[in-house]
Design a protein around this motif. Structure first.
Motif, short mmCIF file in Angstrom:
data_model
loop_
_atom_site.label_atom_id
_atom_site.label_comp_id
_atom_site.label_asym_id
_atom_site.label_seq_id
_atom_site.Cartn_x
_atom_site.Cartn_y
_atom_site.Cartn_z
N VAL A 147 -4.68 -6.10 3.73
CA VAL A 147 -3.73 -5.60 2.74
C VAL A 147 -2.53 -4.90 3.38
O VAL A 147 -1.52 -4.66 2.71
CB VAL A 147 -4.41 -4.64 1.74
CG1 VAL A 147 -5.42 -5.39 0.88
CG2 VAL A 147 -5.06 -3.45 2.44
N ASP A 148 -2.63 -4.58 4.67
CA ASP A 148 -1.47 -4.03 5.38
C ASP A 148 -0.49 -5.13 5.81
O ASP A 148 0.64 -4.81 6.20
CB ASP A 148 -1.92 -3.27 6.63
CG ASP A 148 -2.59 -1.94 6.30
OD1 ASP A 148 -2.39 -1.45 5.17
OD2 ASP A 148 -3.31 -1.41 7.15
N SER A 182 -15.15 -6.40 3.23
CA SER A 182 -14.34 -5.25 2.84
C SER A 182 -13.57 -4.69 4.02
O SER A 182 -12.39 -4.30 3.88
CB SER A 182 -15.24 -4.17 2.22
OG SER A 182 -15.87 -4.64 1.05
N GLY A 183 -14.20 -4.65 5.19
CA GLY A 183 -13.50 -4.19 6.38
C GLY A 183 -12.33 -5.07 6.73
O GLY A 183 -11.25 -4.58 7.11
N TYR A 184 -12.51 -6.37 6.60
CA TYR A 184 -11.41 -7.32 6.85
C TYR A 184 -10.27 -7.12 5.86
O TYR A 184 -9.09 -7.09 6.24
CB TYR A 184 -11.96 -8.74 6.76
CG TYR A 184 -10.92 -9.84 6.77
CD1 TYR A 184 -10.05 -10.01 7.84
CD2 TYR A 184 -10.84 -10.73 5.69
CE1 TYR A 184 -9.10 -11.02 7.84
CE2 TYR A 184 -9.90 -11.75 5.69
CZ TYR A 184 -9.04 -11.90 6.77
OH TYR A 184 -8.11 -12.91 6.77
N LEU A 185 -10.62 -6.95 4.59
CA LEU A 185 -9.59 -6.77 3.57
C LEU A 185 -8.78 -5.49 3.80
O LEU A 185 -7.59 -5.44 3.48
CB LEU A 185 -10.22 -6.76 2.18
CG LEU A 185 -10.82 -8.08 1.70
CD1 LEU A 185 -11.49 -7.90 0.33
CD2 LEU A 185 -9.77 -9.18 1.63
N ARG A 186 -9.41 -4.46 4.35
CA ARG A 186 -8.68 -3.22 4.62
C ARG A 186 -7.55 -3.44 5.63
O ARG A 186 -6.50 -2.80 5.56
CB ARG A 186 -9.64 -2.13 5.11
CG ARG A 186 -10.39 -1.44 3.96
CD ARG A 186 -11.12 -0.20 4.43
NE ARG A 186 -12.31 -0.52 5.20
CZ ARG A 186 -13.50 -0.75 4.66
NH1 ARG A 186 -13.65 -0.71 3.34
NH2 ARG A 186 -14.54 -1.02 5.42
N HIS A 187 -7.77 -4.35 6.59
CA HIS A 187 -6.69 -4.72 7.50
C HIS A 187 -5.69 -5.64 6.82
O HIS A 187 -4.48 -5.50 6.96
CB HIS A 187 -7.26 -5.42 8.74
CG HIS A 187 -8.07 -4.53 9.61
ND1 HIS A 187 -7.53 -3.50 10.36
CD2 HIS A 187 -9.41 -4.49 9.86
CE1 HIS A 187 -8.48 -2.88 11.04
NE2 HIS A 187 -9.63 -3.46 10.75
N PRO A 230 0.83 -1.20 0.00
CA PRO A 230 0.00 0.00 0.00
C PRO A 230 0.87 1.26 0.00
O PRO A 230 2.01 1.25 0.45
CB PRO A 230 -0.81 -0.13 1.31
CG PRO A 230 -0.80 -1.59 1.62
CD PRO A 230 0.52 -2.08 1.12
N VAL A 265 -6.11 -4.40 -3.22
CA VAL A 265 -6.52 -5.77 -3.54
C VAL A 265 -6.45 -5.99 -5.04
O VAL A 265 -6.99 -5.20 -5.82
CB VAL A 265 -7.94 -6.06 -3.02
CG1 VAL A 265 -8.47 -7.38 -3.57
CG2 VAL A 265 -7.97 -6.07 -1.50
N PHE A 274 -13.86 -2.99 -2.49
CA PHE A 274 -12.61 -3.53 -1.94
C PHE A 274 -11.52 -2.45 -1.94
O PHE A 274 -11.52 -1.54 -2.78
CB PHE A 274 -12.13 -4.71 -2.78
CG PHE A 274 -12.99 -5.95 -2.68
CD1 PHE A 274 -13.88 -6.12 -1.63
CD2 PHE A 274 -12.91 -6.94 -3.65
CE1 PHE A 274 -14.68 -7.26 -1.55
CE2 PHE A 274 -13.70 -8.07 -3.58
CZ PHE A 274 -14.58 -8.22 -2.52
N PRO A 275 -10.56 -2.55 -1.03
CA PRO A 275 -9.44 -1.61 -1.04
C PRO A 275 -8.70 -1.64 -2.37
O PRO A 275 -8.62 -2.68 -3.03
CB PRO A 275 -8.55 -2.12 0.11
CG PRO A 275 -9.45 -2.92 0.98
CD PRO A 275 -10.47 -3.52 0.07
#
Length: 362
Positions: A44-45, A37-42, A6, A71, A67-68
């Protein structure tokens, strides 16, 4: 291609430098989109993420917007070559999604997970770490939150843990090992097929029964629809299936015993199921994530399986179990059949036994 980190973050943000997370997706509605989507935001870090999305065109675009940006969001490849190992992908589209993600990745350590799986950074790092000494890694799922139907299904998990190990909705896999086999077939019990395929080729499996990874429970309606399908999975494990088919006749025989014997035998059978489930709950620090009430539901789960095993047999005789608009006959191929296909494709190292069970702290 490896997904870049990111913006503003370097390689040190990842749990490992050569790892990727692959999430096969095929939705008909977006009721779980906000949570995913909330899970994916974490996520991808922590690790590069590829979502292989076989949803319809409208849903696909909606997912891409939600999605972020980090992704990688792709479709399964409809033009990929199909051989005898992938001919079943039309039955279980999840396998086609997984293999598309595997081929798109350049990372060696892959974490494959269903859309309901929710890793912490620590658990993710542990799975990737164990892929340094195994070709496939199997952690332990648990439901969070845990409503009544999730507790009911947890009873199955506890009984599995009492006798051997449970099957999660996520695996760690070495990309080179899976590609060396040419992929795995799209059968019903796809994670068992994947593990058996890699082991048949000479790869090593590591089971981590106290590496706990949360998963979201299904809706109660979806849970009820899964009962016979889950029983059908056990056609891949004939001895287990035989025991489950024996449950209903044994229960009926006990019910027709003289009243005095029946009052002793039926509570004893129920107590044995609860005791076995509690053993599974206490093994490998399971009390940290599994509620005690789940063990008390083991007799009810056993009765469910006693009936559903026979319904699964009826579906088998009728040509297979309905699944996602198609019908799948094969739960998973036998170890002997997969050894015939894949033996020797992966040289087995003395330091990498076929299966090891480890207790780890996360």
């Amino acid at each position: 291609m490896t997904v870049p980190p990111p913006a503003g973050q370097g390689p040190r943000a990842w749990v490992a430098p050569n790892a990727e997370y692959i999430l096969p997706l095929r939705w008909t509605d977006d009721s779980g989109l906000a949570d995913l989507s909330g899970y994916l935001r974490h996520l991808v870090d922590w690790i590069p993420v590829t979502v292989v999305d076989g949803s319809g065109p409208g849903l696909f675009e909606h997912h891409r917007a939600a999605f972020p940006a980090a992704v990688r969001h792709i479709r399964p490849d409809p033009h990929a070559s199909v051989d005898h190992r992938e001919a079943g992908c039309a039955g279980n589209g999840k396998v086609a999604g997984v293999m598309a993600g595997v081929r798109a990745s350049s990372a060696e350590s892959l974490v494959i997970a269903d859309d309901d799986v929710r890793y912490t950074r620590e658990a993710l790092a542990a799975v990737v770490h164990h892929l340094e000494s195994a070709d496939v890694v199997r952690p332990q799922n648990y439901f969070a939150p845990c409503p009544w139907h999730a507790r009911w299904d947890t009873a199955r998990t506890l009984l599995n843990r009492a006798w051997s190990a449970d099957w999660p909705g996520t695996l760690g896999v070495r990309r080179s090992a899976l590609l060396a086999t040419g992929g795995y077939e799209g059968v019903l019990f796809e994670n068992l097929e994947l593990v058996r395929t890699i082991k048949a080729a000479g790869g090593g499996e590591r089971i981590l029964p106290d590496l706990f990874v949360a998963r979201r429970p299904p809706t109660a309606r979806h849970f009820l629809r899964q009962r016979v399908r889950q029983a059908y999975d056990d056609f891949a494990q004939p001895r287990r299936l035989a025991a489950e088919l024996a449950l209903l006749p044994a229960t009926c025989a006990a019910a027709f015993l003289p009243a005095r014997m029946r009052r002793a035998v039926l509570p004893a059978l129920a107590g044995a199921a609860v005791a076995c489930a509690e053993i599974g709950r206490r093994r490998h620090n399971g009390t940290a994530v599994f509620p005690a009430s789940a063990a008390w539901l083991a007799p009810l789960w056993a009765l469910e399986r006693a009936v559903c095993a026979w319904l699964a047999l009826a579906f088998r005789m009728g040509g297979g179990i309905p699944y996602a608009g198609s019908r799948i006959r094969t739960a998973a191929h036998s170890e002997a059949e997969l050894r015939r296909r894949h033996s020797g494709k992966l040289p087995q190292s003395p330091s990498k036994p076929a299966t090891t069970v480890n207790a780890v702290q996360t």
